[in-house]
Design an enzyme around this catalytic site. Structure first.
Site, PDB file in Angstrom:
ATOM      1  N   ARG A 152       0.758  -1.414  -0.073  1.00  8.90           N
ATOM      2  CA  ARG A 152       0.038   0.180  -0.143  1.00  8.90           C
ATOM      3  C   ARG A 152       0.746   1.148  -0.018  1.00  8.90           C
ATOM      4  NH1 ARG A 152      -4.548  -2.418  -2.106  1.00  8.90           N
ATOM      5  NH2 ARG A 152      -5.614  -3.429  -0.624  1.00  8.90           N
ATOM      6  N   HIS A 163      -2.824 -11.268 -15.088  1.00  9.65           N
ATOM      7  CA  HIS A 163      -4.246 -11.628 -14.258  1.00  9.65           C
ATOM      8  C   HIS A 163      -5.015 -12.270 -15.320  1.00  9.65           C
ATOM      9  CE1 HIS A 163      -7.295 -11.112 -11.288  1.00  9.65           C
ATOM     10  NE2 HIS A 163      -8.134 -10.439 -12.115  1.00  9.65           N
ATOM     11  N   ASP A 222      -1.543 -13.138  -1.881  1.00 13.00           N
ATOM     12  CA  ASP A 222      -2.495 -12.021  -2.398  1.00 13.00           C
ATOM     13  C   ASP A 222      -2.816 -11.150  -1.532  1.00 13.00           C
ATOM     14  OD1 ASP A 222      -3.915 -10.577  -4.450  1.00 13.00           O
ATOM     15  OD2 ASP A 222      -5.418 -11.835  -4.784  1.00 13.00           O
ATOM     16  N   HIS A 250      -6.670  -3.776   4.241  1.00 17.83           N
ATOM     17  CA  HIS A 250      -7.774  -2.261   3.864  1.00 17.83           C
ATOM     18  C   HIS A 250      -7.784  -1.587   5.353  1.00 17.83           C
ATOM     19  CE1 HIS A 250      -8.881  -2.906  -0.207  1.00 17.83           C
ATOM     20  NE2 HIS A 250      -9.091  -4.268  -0.114  1.00 17.83           N
TER      21      HIS A 250
END
Lengths: 332, 433
Positions: free
Chosen positions: B69, B184, B310, B314
């Site tokens: 992030r 992806h 993965d 958040h």
């Protein structure tokens, strides 16, 4: 996992009404029986009962719907509740306020029940999970997921005409893919033991593995309505014509629109239903909509009684808990 | 943490799949490197001895996909917070996708990430360079410069490149510099608007679906382009049974393609979405039990050669929304090894194979001399207690992201020490273990 929200309290009383899924046949029948009793209220000179007197019901509509909101409003008022109407689609969320902020603000006003409509599937569950435990949530439609009060009012209307669900063949025609109404109807019909539930639409409007919902899938209207006792037409949103789901309204009506001629394949006493508002000449022609088999307007008036039954059940559960708490305090 | 020193790790079960080692052997470290496996070299006198009786000693875990992030989304997590979380989970190398803000499409951003991690010193963070500028899928990036700046691979994060011609050119250009391309596999149109697997659960809950074909169409396209261009491609995060078959078939035809899977795809299925659990909203979506079992087999037989976290930490608000509006992804660094050890306990694969998929397998995909413990290699080491039974609580999490559906789950096996470049960067207190 903790994500599950129980609609029932530990004694099995209805606390929220979020979806038909998981509710027992007895509870659904109880709701239908109570609705029957509330139907009489509309015929009284004073159309009110005091069951929710002193309670505050907030209609929290994140998606516009005049009709559904109005029937909820009338149902709450006939139960003597105070009603707040909030159309939030354009105000708060546009200012960046989150769904939870909105909820917290209203909770601070001591609302007892939220009637919620939202464009996202699962929104009513989400609100129920985060709301104050004393508040009841009624789902008035969340995304494509559920519209359980509509489902129940449709069951009520069917039962008025055809009391024995086990002997019925019910055909639901139209946009199953996007329809929260159809999902709630199918769950209710299967819980009530309906003989056969069919869905009829082109493949583009049928969700994946639709059979797992407990329905037979048809792609031809004449085949699907053959010998049906009940035909439910779903509203077709205009925007489905873009995005390669359907070529045109014209072709949809030609293949899946209900006409008097097509209705002849069904049982002679078959009834025709529609959750409204109707697109005449798309889902059905006017002859059917206004004809003797149509029970569309009865659905609307039944809607108020059914919503009264559900709201009063949830408020009744709240009162039960409140009086137990008070007793505990008195003894403690 | 201590400066690099002379360390001996004694009495543990050493598992180093790249060298075919699974034996009770000591390990000796000096100045950041492995100096000997087995008996200590003559005259070696350790400053510190880690008594690893009853422990498994293996190469540090290499995670091919973990978002830190930073830069740009520091309200969710930082390089400092997430490399600490990695260290606590036995992970010594993280490859971060380029969807930072700004995107990793210039050498400056790549260097910023690489150097910030280096300064913190808890784990290695390898930035994956963006295939196209701004990840917009239009203009390719200066890949040679990105490689020089420390990007070992090129990627497009989880955004498919819709334009097949751009995809082809990006693959060809990357291949000119011997860069593996991380893809992806999701068709841009078939996935549009979807948030769960298109199947029974999505149908019942009325959640817009992403069909299996979203993945297989993309895998078919990209395998065809790999065959056409000779580029080396890596599918990041397979989710369907059919895609594993397509990959196995392509590899038989010598197409240079590899794949990994996210650990949660080996555990959860579409059924876990029931009840609208926003922590189970992931991309690609959780699929059927048959898919999950096929993915497990593909990991066991090596068709899928890496398991990654993965990791997507958040802030709380990102998940506080109705399911379709909740941000996808879970905080997953700290459950990576425990979930994989659970598969070993279930008999899906043996422990050396599981460790290979977490170490040597991903190192080979990155083309870096990591994930193995021969003499002279960087002493990146994970030591875990395979018997420790524990339950994950929110308070346990070192990551800033608390968004995991595994809170409350019991695990067996927990990291006790992590060494990075020969230094102890994590040590679990005995009472915790």
């Amino acid at each position: 996992m903790s994500a599950f929200v129980n609609q029932l309290d530990t004694q099995g009383n209805l606390k929220h009404f979020l979806t038909i899924e998981g509710l027992s046949r007895d509870l659904l029948i109880d709701i239908l029986d109570r609705s029957e009793a509330f139907l009489g209220v509309a015929r009284q000179a004073v159309k009110k009962v005091p069951l929710c007197k002193g309670k505050v019901v907030a209609n929290l509509f994140f998606e516009n719907s005049t009709r559904t909101r109005t029937t909820f409003e009338l149902a709450a008022k006939r139960l003597s509740a105070d009603v707040l109407n909030l159309n939030i689609s354009t105000s708060a969320t546009a200012k960046g306020e989150t769904l939870l902020d909105t909820l917290r603000n209203l909770e601070a006003m001591h609302v007892d029940m939220f009637v919620v409509r939202h464009a996202d599937s699962g929104a009513a569950h989400f609100i129920a999970r985060h709301a104050d435990p004393h508040v009841s949530i009624i789902n008035a439609g969340d995304g494509r997921h559920a519209h359980p009060t509509q489902g129940m009012l449709d069951m009520f209307t069917i039962r008025q005409k055809k009391p024995d669900f086990a002997g019925l063949t019910v055909a639901i025609v139209g946009d199953l893919l996007h329809s929260r109404v159809a999902r709630s109807q199918i769950q209710a019909l299967n819980t009530l033991g309906t003989g056969e539930v069919r869905v009829i639409a082109p493949r583009t409007l049928i969700p994946a593995q639709a059979e797992s919902l407990g329905v037979r899938v048809f792609h031809s209207l004449p085949d699907g309505v053959r010998d049906a006792d009940v035909i439910i037409l779903l509203r077709l949103q205009r925007e489905r014509m873009s995005g390669a789901l359907l070529p045109s309204e014209h072709e949809y009506f030609r293949l899946f629109g209900l006409t008097e001629k097509r209705l002849r394949g069904a049982k002679p006493d078959a009834i025709v239903m529609h959750p409204g508002p109707i697109n005449r000449g798309v889902e059905m022609d006017s002859e059917v909509a206004d004809g003797p088999r149509s029970v569309i307007l009865e659905q609307v008036s039944n809607g108020i009684a059914v919503r009264m039954a559900i709201m009063s059940l949830c408020i009744g559960t709240q009162n039960l808990h409140q009086s137990t708490n008070n007793q505990d305090q008195a003894h403690g | 943490m201590a400066e690099s020193e002379y360390i001996s790790i004694r009495g543990g079960r050493l598992i180093d799949p790249a060298n075919g080692i699974d034996a009770f052997l000591d390990l000796h470290i000096a100045q950041g490197e492995v100096v000997a496996v087995g008996p200590a070299p003559a005259g070696f006198s350790p400053d510190r001895v880690l008594e690893a009786d009853g422990q498994v000693v293996c190469p540090g875990i290499i995670d091919l996909c973990a978002r830190v992030r930073e830069p740009g989304l520091e309200h969710k997590a930082t390089i400092a917070s997430e490399t600490m979380a990695a260290a606590s989970a036995g992970i010594t190398t993280l490859c971060c996708p380029p969807d930072t803000d700004p995107v990793i499409d210039t050498p400056a951003v790549a260097q910023l990430i690489y150097q910030t991690a280096q300064r913190r010193g808890a784990a290695r963070v390898l930035p994956a360079g963006a295939l196209t500028q701004g990840l917009a899928g239009k203009q390719i990036t200066e890949m040679a410069a990105l490689k020089r700046a420390g990007c070992p691979v090129m990627s497009h994060a989880d955004r498919p490149i819709a334009n097949t011609q751009v995809q082809r050119r990006a693959m060809e250009y990357a291949a000119s510099f011997d860069l593996t391309v991380f893809l992806h596999p999701e068709d841009a149109w078939l996935r549009e608007g979807g948030c769960v697997h298109e199947g029974q659960v999505g149908t019942r809950l009325g959640l817009p679906g992403i069909p299996q074909a979203a993945e297989t169409v993309a895998v078919a396209r990209d395998l065809a382009l790999a065959e056409q261009t000779g580029a080396r491609i890596h599918f990041r995060g397979l989710s369907t049974a059919r895609a594993t078959e397509m990959l196995a078939e392509a590899r038989q035809r010598q197409i240079a393609a590899s794949a990994d899977v996210s650990a949660h795809q080996l555990i959860l299925t579409e059924a876990d979405v029931d009840g609208f659990d926003a922590n189970c909203r992931v991309i690609p979506p959780l699929r059927t039990l048959a898919d999950r079992d096929a993915l497990r087999r593909a990991v066991a037989d090596g068709t899928i050669s890496a398991i990654c976290s993965d990791h997507q930490p958040h802030d709380a608000d990102a998940k506080l929304a109705p399911f379709p509006a909740a941000a996808p992804g879970m905080s997953a660094l700290e459950t990576l090894l425990p979930l994989v050890l659970g598969l070993v306990a279930e008999g899906i694969m043996d422990l050396p194979t599981a460790i290979a998929r977490l170490t040597w397998g991903p190192a080979e995909i990155l083309g870096l001399p990591l994930g193995r413990l021969d003499q002279g290699r960087s002493a990146d080491i994970c030591i875990f207690d395979p018997q420790a039974v524990w339950t994950l609580t929110e308070a346990d999490l070192v990551s800033r992201g608390r968004n995991t559906p595994f809170i409350g789950r019991s695990f067996q096996g927990r990291v006790t020490w992590t060494l990075f470049q020969g230094r102890v960067v994590f040590r679990r207190n005995r009472e915790e273990a």
